[in-house]
Design a protein around this motif. Structure first.
Motif, PDB file in Angstrom:
ATOM      1  N   LYS A  64      39.212  18.372   2.560  1.00 22.19           N
ATOM      2  CA  LYS A  64      39.000  16.809   2.560  1.00 22.19           C
ATOM      3  C   LYS A  64      40.124  15.992   2.774  1.00 22.19           C
ATOM      4  O   LYS A  64      41.373  16.534   2.504  1.00 22.19           O
ATOM      5  CB  LYS A  64      37.922  16.484   1.321  1.00 22.19           C
ATOM      6  CG  LYS A  64      38.610  16.704   0.132  1.00 22.19           C
ATOM      7  CD  LYS A  64      37.726  16.562  -1.247  1.00 22.19           C
ATOM      8  CE  LYS A  64      37.476  15.045  -1.473  1.00 22.19           C
ATOM      9  NZ  LYS A  64      36.987  14.376  -2.592  1.00 22.19           N
ATOM     10  N   ASN A 117      35.168  12.119   6.565  1.00 24.45           N
ATOM     11  CA  ASN A 117      34.833  10.930   6.101  1.00 24.45           C
ATOM     12  C   ASN A 117      35.875   9.938   6.565  1.00 24.45           C
ATOM     13  O   ASN A 117      36.403   9.342   5.838  1.00 24.45           O
ATOM     14  CB  ASN A 117      34.514  10.965   4.590  1.00 24.45           C
ATOM     15  CG  ASN A 117      34.054   9.569   4.070  1.00 24.45           C
ATOM     16  OD1 ASN A 117      33.102   8.726   5.091  1.00 24.45           O
ATOM     17  ND2 ASN A 117      34.254   9.018   2.923  1.00 24.45           N
ATOM     18  N   THR A 137      30.492  11.938   8.181  1.00 19.16           N
ATOM     19  CA  THR A 137      29.823  10.850   7.638  1.00 19.16           C
ATOM     20  C   THR A 137      29.653   9.594   8.597  1.00 19.16           C
ATOM     21  O   THR A 137      30.319   9.892   9.656  1.00 19.16           O
ATOM     22  CB  THR A 137      30.244  10.275   6.232  1.00 19.16           C
ATOM     23  OG1 THR A 137      31.542   9.572   6.761  1.00 19.16           O
ATOM     24  CG2 THR A 137      30.735  11.459   5.417  1.00 19.16           C
ATOM     25  N   ASN A 139      31.503   7.183   8.741  1.00 20.97           N
ATOM     26  CA  ASN A 139      32.748   6.752   8.869  1.00 20.97           C
ATOM     27  C   ASN A 139      33.655   7.699   9.919  1.00 20.97           C
ATOM     28  O   ASN A 139      34.856   7.308   9.965  1.00 20.97           O
ATOM     29  CB  ASN A 139      33.289   6.700   7.423  1.00 20.97           C
ATOM     30  CG  ASN A 139      32.768   5.718   6.481  1.00 20.97           C
ATOM     31  OD1 ASN A 139      32.322   4.537   7.068  1.00 20.97           O
ATOM     32  ND2 ASN A 139      32.546   6.173   5.501  1.00 20.97           N
ATOM     33  N   ALA A 140      33.123   8.724  10.379  1.00 20.43           N
ATOM     34  CA  ALA A 140      33.678   9.889  11.161  1.00 20.43           C
ATOM     35  C   ALA A 140      34.206   9.199  12.430  1.00 20.43           C
ATOM     36  O   ALA A 140      33.189   8.777  13.078  1.00 20.43           O
ATOM     37  CB  ALA A 140      33.224  11.133  11.199  1.00 20.43           C
ATOM     38  N   SER A 196      27.717   8.978   3.458  1.00 23.62           N
ATOM     39  CA  SER A 196      28.947   8.962   2.618  1.00 23.62           C
ATOM     40  C   SER A 196      28.544   8.920   1.003  1.00 23.62           C
ATOM     41  O   SER A 196      29.445   9.460   0.305  1.00 23.62           O
ATOM     42  CB  SER A 196      30.208   7.821   3.018  1.00 23.62           C
ATOM     43  OG  SER A 196      29.735   6.696   2.784  1.00 23.62           O
ATOM     44  N   LEU A 199      28.113  12.286  -0.634  1.00 23.88           N
ATOM     45  CA  LEU A 199      29.449  13.259  -0.414  1.00 23.88           C
ATOM     46  C   LEU A 199      29.427  13.988  -1.907  1.00 23.88           C
ATOM     47  O   LEU A 199      29.853  15.003  -1.979  1.00 23.88           O
ATOM     48  CB  LEU A 199      30.483  12.867  -0.143  1.00 23.88           C
ATOM     49  CG  LEU A 199      30.587  12.835   1.533  1.00 23.88           C
ATOM     50  CD1 LEU A 199      32.142  12.265   2.179  1.00 23.88           C
ATOM     51  CD2 LEU A 199      30.538  14.231   2.237  1.00 23.88           C
TER      52      LEU A 199
END
Length: 238
Positions: A64, A117, A137, A139-140, A196, A199
Protein backbone atom coordinates in the motif's frame (compact mmCIF):
# COMPACT_ATOMS: atom_id res chain seq x y z
CA UNK A 1 30.71 23.41 -13.77
CA UNK A 2 30.49 19.81 -12.67
CA UNK A 3 27.10 18.60 -11.46
CA UNK A 4 26.76 17.02 -8.05
CA UNK A 5 24.18 14.53 -6.88
CA UNK A 6 22.04 15.48 -3.92
CA UNK A 7 18.78 13.55 -3.83
CA UNK A 8 18.30 14.26 -0.11
CA UNK A 9 16.94 10.81 0.65
CA UNK A 10 15.69 9.80 4.06
CA UNK A 11 16.58 6.16 3.54
CA UNK A 12 14.96 5.02 6.76
CA UNK A 13 11.41 6.15 6.04
CA UNK A 14 10.81 6.02 2.28
CA UNK A 15 9.36 2.53 2.64
CA UNK A 16 7.84 1.28 5.88
CA UNK A 17 7.92 -2.39 6.77
CA UNK A 18 5.42 -3.23 9.47
CA UNK A 19 2.83 -5.84 10.39
CA UNK A 20 2.53 -8.85 12.66
CA UNK A 21 4.06 -12.32 12.67
CA UNK A 22 1.89 -13.61 9.82
CA UNK A 23 0.99 -10.53 7.75
CA UNK A 24 3.62 -8.05 6.61
CA UNK A 25 3.11 -4.58 5.16
CA UNK A 26 5.21 -2.87 2.49
CA UNK A 27 4.16 0.80 2.62
CA UNK A 28 5.43 3.34 0.10
CA UNK A 29 6.10 6.43 2.18
CA UNK A 30 7.19 9.25 -0.08
CA UNK A 31 3.89 11.13 -0.41
CA UNK A 32 5.50 14.49 -1.14
CA UNK A 33 6.94 12.95 -4.33
CA UNK A 34 3.77 10.96 -5.13
CA UNK A 35 5.61 7.84 -3.96
CA UNK A 36 7.82 7.77 -7.03
CA UNK A 37 10.20 4.83 -6.80
CA UNK A 38 13.92 5.46 -6.46
CA UNK A 39 16.93 3.19 -6.06
CA UNK A 40 16.77 3.15 -2.26
CA UNK A 41 13.09 2.20 -2.20
CA UNK A 42 13.40 -0.54 -4.79
CA UNK A 43 16.46 -2.00 -3.06
CA UNK A 44 14.74 -2.08 0.32
CA UNK A 45 11.55 -3.67 -1.01
CA UNK A 46 13.55 -6.28 -2.93
CA UNK A 47 15.58 -7.18 0.15
CA UNK A 48 12.60 -7.44 2.51
CA UNK A 49 10.30 -9.28 0.09
CA UNK A 50 12.98 -11.95 -0.32
CA UNK A 51 13.06 -12.34 3.45
CA UNK A 52 9.27 -12.55 3.65
CA UNK A 53 9.11 -15.17 0.91
CA UNK A 54 11.45 -17.46 2.84
CA UNK A 55 9.86 -16.92 6.26
CA UNK A 56 7.45 -19.82 6.87
CA UNK A 57 5.52 -17.84 9.50
CA UNK A 58 4.52 -15.08 7.05
CA UNK A 59 1.31 -15.92 5.17
CA UNK A 60 0.50 -12.69 3.34
CA UNK A 61 2.14 -9.47 2.13
CA UNK A 62 0.16 -6.24 1.72
CA UNK A 63 1.45 -3.47 -0.57
CA UNK A 64 0.00 0.00 0.00
CA UNK A 65 1.03 3.65 0.04
CA UNK A 66 0.73 6.70 2.24
CA UNK A 67 -0.67 9.89 0.76
CA UNK A 68 -2.99 10.59 -2.16
CA UNK A 69 -1.00 8.61 -4.75
CA UNK A 70 -0.16 4.93 -4.82
CA UNK A 71 2.89 5.55 -7.00
CA UNK A 72 3.55 7.91 -9.90
CA UNK A 73 6.19 5.54 -11.30
CA UNK A 74 9.95 5.78 -11.26
CA UNK A 75 11.81 8.82 -9.95
CA UNK A 76 12.75 10.20 -13.37
CA UNK A 77 14.33 13.34 -11.88
CA UNK A 78 17.00 11.37 -10.03
CA UNK A 79 17.66 9.19 -13.10
CA UNK A 80 18.12 12.15 -15.44
CA UNK A 81 20.16 14.13 -12.92
CA UNK A 82 22.53 11.25 -12.30
CA UNK A 83 22.90 10.55 -16.02
CA UNK A 84 23.69 14.17 -16.84
CA UNK A 85 26.27 14.15 -14.06
CA UNK A 86 27.94 11.12 -15.62
CA UNK A 87 26.82 8.62 -12.99
CA UNK A 88 25.55 5.97 -15.39
CA UNK A 89 25.68 3.20 -12.82
CA UNK A 90 22.78 4.72 -10.88
CA UNK A 91 20.06 4.40 -13.57
CA UNK A 92 21.46 1.05 -14.71
CA UNK A 93 21.34 -0.35 -11.20
CA UNK A 94 17.89 1.14 -10.60
CA UNK A 95 16.28 -0.46 -13.65
CA UNK A 96 18.04 -3.76 -13.04
CA UNK A 97 16.69 -3.95 -9.49
CA UNK A 98 13.25 -2.71 -10.52
CA UNK A 99 12.95 -5.50 -13.08
CA UNK A 100 14.17 -8.01 -10.50
CA UNK A 101 11.55 -6.71 -8.07
CA UNK A 102 8.78 -7.05 -10.65
CA UNK A 103 9.88 -10.61 -11.34
CA UNK A 104 9.89 -11.39 -7.61
CA UNK A 105 6.34 -10.04 -7.27
CA UNK A 106 5.23 -12.43 -10.03
CA UNK A 107 7.04 -15.49 -8.68
CA UNK A 108 6.68 -14.84 -4.93
CA UNK A 109 5.50 -17.89 -3.01
CA UNK A 110 3.43 -15.73 -0.68
CA UNK A 111 0.15 -14.09 -1.79
CA UNK A 112 0.40 -10.32 -2.24
CA UNK A 113 -2.46 -7.84 -1.95
CA UNK A 114 -2.05 -4.43 -3.59
CA UNK A 115 -4.30 -1.74 -2.13
CA UNK A 116 -4.49 0.88 -4.88
CA UNK A 117 -6.11 3.99 -3.45
CA UNK A 118 -4.83 6.68 -5.78
CA UNK A 119 -2.75 7.16 -8.91
CA UNK A 120 -0.81 4.08 -10.03
CA UNK A 121 1.04 4.92 -13.22
CA UNK A 122 4.18 3.83 -15.04
CA UNK A 123 6.49 1.75 -12.90
CA UNK A 124 4.12 2.11 -9.96
CA UNK A 125 1.29 0.62 -11.99
CA UNK A 126 3.50 -2.19 -13.24
CA UNK A 127 4.55 -3.08 -9.70
CA UNK A 128 1.00 -3.12 -8.36
CA UNK A 129 -0.25 -5.22 -11.28
CA UNK A 130 2.04 -8.10 -10.20
CA UNK A 131 0.13 -8.75 -6.99
CA UNK A 132 -2.10 -11.77 -6.52
CA UNK A 133 -4.97 -9.47 -5.58
CA UNK A 134 -5.29 -5.95 -6.95
CA UNK A 135 -7.81 -4.02 -4.90
CA UNK A 136 -8.87 -0.62 -6.22
CA UNK A 137 -10.97 2.18 -4.75
CA UNK A 138 -12.86 5.05 -6.37
CA UNK A 139 -9.58 7.02 -6.18
CA UNK A 140 -7.60 4.59 -8.34
CA UNK A 141 -6.18 5.72 -11.68
CA UNK A 142 -4.10 3.55 -14.02
CA UNK A 143 -1.96 4.69 -16.95
CA UNK A 144 1.37 4.11 -18.67
CA UNK A 145 2.19 7.79 -19.40
CA UNK A 146 5.78 7.15 -20.43
CA UNK A 147 4.50 6.68 -24.00
CA UNK A 148 3.94 10.45 -24.09
CA UNK A 149 7.70 11.03 -23.89
CA UNK A 150 8.48 8.43 -26.54
CA UNK A 151 9.14 5.45 -24.27
CA UNK A 152 7.36 2.10 -24.61
CA UNK A 153 5.51 0.76 -21.53
CA UNK A 154 8.32 -0.62 -19.36
CA UNK A 155 8.75 -2.84 -16.31
CA UNK A 156 7.21 -5.76 -18.17
CA UNK A 157 3.93 -3.91 -18.76
CA UNK A 158 3.71 -5.38 -22.25
CA UNK A 159 3.18 -8.76 -20.56
CA UNK A 160 0.01 -7.85 -18.70
CA UNK A 161 -1.24 -5.37 -21.32
CA UNK A 162 -1.07 -8.03 -24.04
CA UNK A 163 -3.37 -10.25 -21.98
CA UNK A 164 -6.23 -7.77 -21.78
CA UNK A 165 -9.36 -8.54 -23.86
CA UNK A 166 -9.38 -7.67 -27.54
CA UNK A 167 -6.83 -5.03 -28.46
CA UNK A 168 -7.43 -2.93 -25.37
CA UNK A 169 -3.92 -3.55 -24.01
CA UNK A 170 -2.37 -2.41 -27.27
CA UNK A 171 -4.56 0.68 -27.14
CA UNK A 172 -3.41 1.53 -23.61
CA UNK A 173 0.22 0.90 -24.51
CA UNK A 174 0.05 3.18 -27.54
CA UNK A 175 -2.00 6.02 -26.08
CA UNK A 176 -1.25 6.08 -22.34
CA UNK A 177 -4.99 6.50 -21.72
CA UNK A 178 -6.01 6.78 -18.08
CA UNK A 179 -8.43 4.27 -16.58
CA UNK A 180 -10.56 4.61 -13.48
CA UNK A 181 -11.39 1.83 -11.01
CA UNK A 182 -14.46 0.57 -12.89
CA UNK A 183 -12.48 0.29 -16.12
CA UNK A 184 -9.62 -1.48 -14.35
CA UNK A 185 -12.09 -4.05 -13.01
CA UNK A 186 -13.83 -4.47 -16.36
CA UNK A 187 -10.66 -5.15 -18.34
CA UNK A 188 -9.03 -7.34 -15.68
CA UNK A 189 -6.25 -5.08 -14.45
CA UNK A 190 -7.85 -5.06 -10.98
CA UNK A 191 -9.47 -7.97 -9.17
CA UNK A 192 -11.69 -6.23 -6.58
CA UNK A 193 -13.37 -2.87 -6.08
CA UNK A 194 -13.75 -1.65 -2.51
CA UNK A 195 -14.81 1.88 -1.47
CA UNK A 196 -11.97 3.71 0.27
CA UNK A 197 -14.10 4.05 3.41
CA UNK A 198 -13.94 0.25 3.77
CA UNK A 199 -10.17 -0.10 3.39
CA UNK A 200 -9.43 0.04 7.12
CA UNK A 201 -11.97 -2.68 7.80
CA UNK A 202 -10.48 -4.83 5.06
CA UNK A 203 -6.98 -4.36 6.44
CA UNK A 204 -8.10 -5.27 9.95
CA UNK A 205 -9.61 -8.47 8.58
CA UNK A 206 -6.53 -9.30 6.50
CA UNK A 207 -4.29 -8.93 9.54
CA UNK A 208 -5.98 -11.98 11.06
CA UNK A 209 -5.09 -14.21 8.12
CA UNK A 210 -3.31 -17.36 9.26
CA UNK A 211 -3.12 -19.17 5.92
CA UNK A 212 -1.60 -18.47 2.51
CA UNK A 213 -4.54 -20.19 0.83
CA UNK A 214 -5.53 -17.94 -2.08
CA UNK A 215 -9.18 -19.03 -2.03
CA UNK A 216 -9.49 -18.18 1.66
CA UNK A 217 -8.01 -14.72 1.11
CA UNK A 218 -10.20 -14.14 -1.95
CA UNK A 219 -13.33 -15.05 -0.01
CA UNK A 220 -12.41 -12.61 2.74
CA UNK A 221 -11.75 -9.75 0.30
CA UNK A 222 -15.03 -10.42 -1.50
CA UNK A 223 -17.01 -9.76 1.67
CA UNK A 224 -15.97 -6.09 1.32
CA UNK A 225 -16.36 -5.87 -2.44
CA UNK A 226 -18.96 -3.71 -4.16
CA UNK A 227 -20.11 -3.53 -7.76
CA UNK A 228 -18.93 -0.68 -9.95
CA UNK A 229 -20.16 0.35 -13.38
CA UNK A 230 -18.19 1.45 -16.42
CA UNK A 231 -19.25 4.83 -17.81
CA UNK A 232 -20.96 4.90 -21.19
CA UNK A 233 -18.23 7.05 -22.72
CA UNK A 234 -15.45 4.81 -21.42
CA UNK A 235 -12.72 3.90 -23.92
CA UNK A 236 -13.18 0.30 -22.76
CA UNK A 237 -16.81 0.30 -23.93
CA UNK A 238 -15.89 2.00 -27.19
Amino acid sequence: MAMTLNFNYDTENQVLFTGNSSVRYVILNRPGKLNTLNHVMVSQILKNLRLYENDFSIKLVILKANGKAFSAGGDIVSLITSSLAGHWTYPLSFYRKLLMLNHLFVTCKKPIVSLINGVAIGGGAALSMRATFRVVTENAIFAMPEVHIGVFPDCGACHFLSRLPGYFGEYLGLTGTRLDAAEMIACGLATHFIPSMKLNSLENALQNITSSNVSTIATLIETFTEKTNVKEDSPFKR
